[in-house]
Design a protein around this motif. Structure first.
Motif, PDB file in Angstrom:
ATOM      1  N   GLU A 188     -29.132  25.587  14.218  1.00 49.93           N
ATOM      2  CA  GLU A 188     -29.034  26.065  15.602  1.00 49.93           C
ATOM      3  C   GLU A 188     -30.269  26.864  15.986  1.00 49.93           C
ATOM      4  O   GLU A 188     -30.802  26.712  17.094  1.00 49.93           O
ATOM      5  N   LEU A 189     -30.742  27.697  15.077  1.00 52.82           N
ATOM      6  CA  LEU A 189     -31.937  28.486  15.354  1.00 52.82           C
ATOM      7  C   LEU A 189     -33.155  27.575  15.529  1.00 52.82           C
ATOM      8  O   LEU A 189     -33.964  27.777  16.437  1.00 52.82           O
ATOM      9  N   ARG A 226     -33.055  26.059  18.937  1.00 53.91           N
ATOM     10  CA  ARG A 226     -33.476  27.040  19.953  1.00 53.91           C
ATOM     11  C   ARG A 226     -34.995  27.211  19.945  1.00 53.91           C
ATOM     12  O   ARG A 226     -35.620  27.308  20.998  1.00 53.91           O
ATOM     13  N   SER A 247     -36.517  24.248  21.533  1.00 55.32           N
ATOM     14  CA  SER A 247     -36.216  24.181  22.962  1.00 55.32           C
ATOM     15  C   SER A 247     -37.114  25.097  23.777  1.00 55.32           C
ATOM     16  O   SER A 247     -37.436  24.797  24.918  1.00 55.32           O
ATOM     17  N   ASP A 248     -37.508  26.220  23.185  1.00 54.43           N
ATOM     18  CA  ASP A 248     -38.333  27.176  23.915  1.00 54.43           C
ATOM     19  C   ASP A 248     -39.395  27.757  22.987  1.00 54.43           C
ATOM     20  O   ASP A 248     -39.313  28.911  22.588  1.00 54.43           O
ATOM     21  N   ALA A 253     -35.186  33.587  20.505  1.00 50.42           N
ATOM     22  CA  ALA A 253     -34.215  32.671  19.907  1.00 50.42           C
ATOM     23  C   ALA A 253     -33.104  33.477  19.257  1.00 50.42           C
ATOM     24  O   ALA A 253     -33.344  34.476  18.594  1.00 50.42           O
ATOM     25  N   ARG A 254     -31.882  33.039  19.516  1.00 48.29           N
ATOM     26  CA  ARG A 254     -30.718  33.692  18.917  1.00 48.29           C
ATOM     27  C   ARG A 254     -29.689  32.610  18.629  1.00 48.29           C
ATOM     28  O   ARG A 254     -29.746  31.521  19.196  1.00 48.29           O
ATOM     29  N   PHE A 265     -26.474  30.210  18.660  1.00 49.16           N
ATOM     30  CA  PHE A 265     -25.674  29.715  19.774  1.00 49.16           C
ATOM     31  C   PHE A 265     -24.390  30.523  19.889  1.00 49.16           C
ATOM     32  O   PHE A 265     -23.819  30.957  18.902  1.00 49.16           O
TER      33      PHE A 265
END
Length: 86
Positions: free
Chosen positions: A61-62, A65, A68-69, A76-77, A79
């Motif tokens: 998940e990290l 993130r 994605s950015d 980033a954190r 979800f």
């Protein structure tokens, strides 16, 4: 003599293997044919596999993130299922 490539041992890489091992272990425990000692050892192993899977999912998940950015990697954190932000 050529060296063998070092396998990727990150939690993300062996998520599927850990998940399959956990499913197999649960199936074996559900048969009810294990002794108490075997059941306790299997439960301990299952908890370890579960934690490994959780760690792998958090890292994946990290990574998503971060991908994605990439301009704001510090933002980033993990979800949050209740997070309405895109």
């Amino acid at each position: 003599m050529a060296k063998k490539p070092v396998p990727d041992t990150s939690p993300v890489a062996d998520f599927e293997q850990s998940m399959q091992a956990l499913e197999d272990l649960v199936g074996k425990m559900e048969t009810g044919e294990m002794t108490l000692e075997e059941s306790l050892a299997a439960y301990e192993r299952g908890v370890g596999l579960y934690r490994s899977c959780q760690t792998a999912l958090e890292q994946a998940e990290l990574r998503v993130r971060l991908l994605s950015d990439p301009a704001s990697p510090d933002d980033a954190r993990p979800f949050d299922a209740n997070d309405d932000a895109p």
